[in-house]
Design a protein around this motif. Structure first.
Motif, PDB file in Angstrom:
ATOM      1  N   LEU A 108       0.814  -1.211   0.000  1.00 29.79           N
ATOM      2  CA  LEU A 108       0.000   0.000   0.000  1.00 29.79           C
ATOM      3  C   LEU A 108       0.850   1.265   0.000  1.00 29.79           C
ATOM      4  O   LEU A 108       0.398   2.319  -0.447  1.00 29.79           O
ATOM      5  N   SER A 109       2.064   1.190   0.527  1.00 26.57           N
ATOM      6  CA  SER A 109       2.943   2.362   0.559  1.00 26.57           C
ATOM      7  C   SER A 109       3.890   2.412  -0.635  1.00 26.57           C
ATOM      8  O   SER A 109       4.698   3.328  -0.748  1.00 26.57           O
ATOM      9  N   HIS A 110       3.798   1.421  -1.525  1.00 24.46           N
ATOM     10  CA  HIS A 110       4.694   1.357  -2.677  1.00 24.46           C
ATOM     11  C   HIS A 110       4.458   2.548  -3.600  1.00 24.46           C
ATOM     12  O   HIS A 110       3.340   3.052  -3.731  1.00 24.46           O
ATOM     13  N   SER A 111       5.531   3.022  -4.242  1.00 27.41           N
ATOM     14  CA  SER A 111       5.411   4.153  -5.158  1.00 27.41           C
ATOM     15  C   SER A 111       4.661   3.790  -6.434  1.00 27.41           C
ATOM     16  O   SER A 111       4.174   4.672  -7.147  1.00 27.41           O
ATOM     17  N   VAL A 136      -4.215  -4.283  -5.514  1.00 22.96           N
ATOM     18  CA  VAL A 136      -4.143  -4.281  -4.048  1.00 22.96           C
ATOM     19  C   VAL A 136      -4.384  -2.849  -3.593  1.00 22.96           C
ATOM     20  O   VAL A 136      -3.490  -2.004  -3.643  1.00 22.96           O
ATOM     21  N   GLU A 137      -5.616  -2.573  -3.185  1.00 21.14           N
ATOM     22  CA  GLU A 137      -6.031  -1.242  -2.763  1.00 21.14           C
ATOM     23  C   GLU A 137      -6.765  -1.349  -1.441  1.00 21.14           C
ATOM     24  O   GLU A 137      -7.401  -2.367  -1.152  1.00 21.14           O
ATOM     25  N   GLU A 166      -6.551   7.098  -5.851  1.00 17.88           N
ATOM     26  CA  GLU A 166      -6.548   7.275  -4.401  1.00 17.88           C
ATOM     27  C   GLU A 166      -5.211   6.986  -3.751  1.00 17.88           C
ATOM     28  O   GLU A 166      -4.868   7.554  -2.736  1.00 17.88           O
ATOM     29  N   ARG A 167      -4.381   6.110  -4.332  1.00 21.01           N
ATOM     30  CA  ARG A 167      -3.103   5.777  -3.700  1.00 21.01           C
ATOM     31  C   ARG A 167      -2.155   6.967  -3.681  1.00 21.01           C
ATOM     32  O   ARG A 167      -1.316   7.120  -2.823  1.00 21.01           O
TER      33      ARG A 167
END
Length: 269
Positions: free
Chosen positions: A62-65, A85-86, A123-124
Motif C-alpha cells: 500500500l505504501s509502494h510508489s 491491491v487497494e 486514491e493511492r
C-alpha cells in the motif's frame, strides 16, 4: 556482518509491468506479486478466490510508489486472474489480511484499460488529508462524518454521551456495522442507557475495557479521526480539544490493526 552474509527479506514484488501504447513503451509501470499453484485457488467465495497474507506485505504494497496488483496463475489452464491491491478491497483480520481475486478478471489483452486506469492519478497517490476539526466545527463535524459511513464504523472512546449513542443506534438500523469500544468506568445512569441501546441496535456491538484512553473513529476503513476529544458534544465543542482527520493508507491499516487487538481483549456488553 559481511555483505554476502546478510539476508534480504522478501516482501513480494515479483515483476514490473510496463504498459505500451500503439506498440511503444509508455514508461508507466505496475508492480506485480505472482502466485502459482493449486493452493492459491483452494479457498473460493461467490466472487472468486480468497487470498490471505501477512500484514507486513500489505503495509509494503500500500505504501509502494507504484500501484501493485496480485496475480494468481493456474498452470492447469494456463490462465491468470488478478486484482489491484487497494485499501478499499482488503479486509483486515487479527494478524493477517485478505482480498478476493475475481474469477472473471483474467489477465489478457482485454485487461489493458483496467491496468491503464491504475497508473493514472487515483486514491493511492492522494496526499494525506489532515484538516483540524477542533476550530469552530465541533459536534456537527463528527456527526456528519458518522452519517457518511456506508458499511462499518470502528470507534474507541473513553466516554460517550446519550446524543452520540442515539446517532449510533440510528446508523445501526440503517445497516452500518458498528463496533464501539468504551472505558468500563461509565456512570451508572449512562451504563443503563448503553445496555438499552445495545439491545435495540441490531448492527451495534459494544465492548468495554478498563483504563481505555484512546480516541479513534474509523469510517469504512477510508477515514480516521483521532485526537483528545471524547465522543461527547461538550468535548467536540471545546476549543481546547485537538482532533485530526487522516486518509493516509499506512496510518489507516495500522490503526485498524490496533483497534482489533484492543477489541479482542475487551469485555462484551
Amino acid at each position: 556482518m559481511d555483505f554476502w552474509e546478510q539476508t534480504v527479506e522478501d516482501y513480494g514484488i515479483d515483476a514490473h509491468i510496463e504498459l505500451c501504447l500503439d506498440g511503444k513503451p509508455t514508461g508507466q509501470l505496475i508492480a506485480a506479486q505472482i502466485k502459482c499453484g493449486d493452493s492459491w485457488f483452494a479457498r473460493q467465495n461467490q466472487e472468486g478466490y480468497r487470498f490471505t497474507d501477512e500484514i507486513r506485505h500489505l503495509d509494503y504494497w500500500l505504501s509502494h510508489s507504484l500501484p501493485v496488483i496480485l496475480i494468481l496463475y493456474n498452470h492447469h489452464t494456463h490462465t491468470a486472474v488478478w486484482t489491484p491491491v487497494e485499501k478499499s478491497r482488503v479486509a483486515i483480520h487479527d494478524k493477517t489480511w485478505s482480498i478476493t481475486v475475481p474469477a472473471n478478471q483474467v489477465l489478457n489483452r482485454q485487461a489493458k484499460d483496467k491496468l491503464q486506469a491504475l497508473v493514472l492519478p487515483h486514491e493511492r497517490s492522494a496526499p494525506p488529508q489532515i484538516p483540524s476539526l477542533s476550530c469552530g466545527q465541533g459536534a456537527g463535524r463528527v456527526l456528519n462524518l458518522l452519517a457518511a459511513a456506508r458499511e462499518r464504523l470502528q470507534i474507541a472512546t473513553p466516554w460517550i454521551d446519550a446524543g452520540f449513542l442515539s446517532s449510533l443506534k440510528l446508523l445501526s438500523h440503517q445497516g452500518v456495522e458498528t463496533c464501539l469500544l468504551l472505558n468500563s468506568m461509565q456512570p451508572e445512569e449512562l451504563r443503563q442507557e448503553i445496555v438499552l441501546v445495545a439491545r435495540e441496535s441490531p448492527a451495534l456491538q459494544i465492548r468495554m475495557r478498563a483504563g481505555l484512553h484512546q480516541e479513534l473513529i474509523l469510517v469504512d476503513g477510508q477515514t480516521m479521526v483521532t485526537g483528545s476529544a471524547n465522543l461527547t458534544e461538550t468535548a467536540w465543542r471545546s476549543p481546547l480539544e485537538e482532533t485530526l482527520e487522516y486518509a493516509e493508507l499506512q496510518r489507516l491499516v495500522r490503526a485498524e490493526r490496533q483497534f482489533q487487538k484492543v477489541w479482542r481483549d475487551a469485555v462484551p456488553m
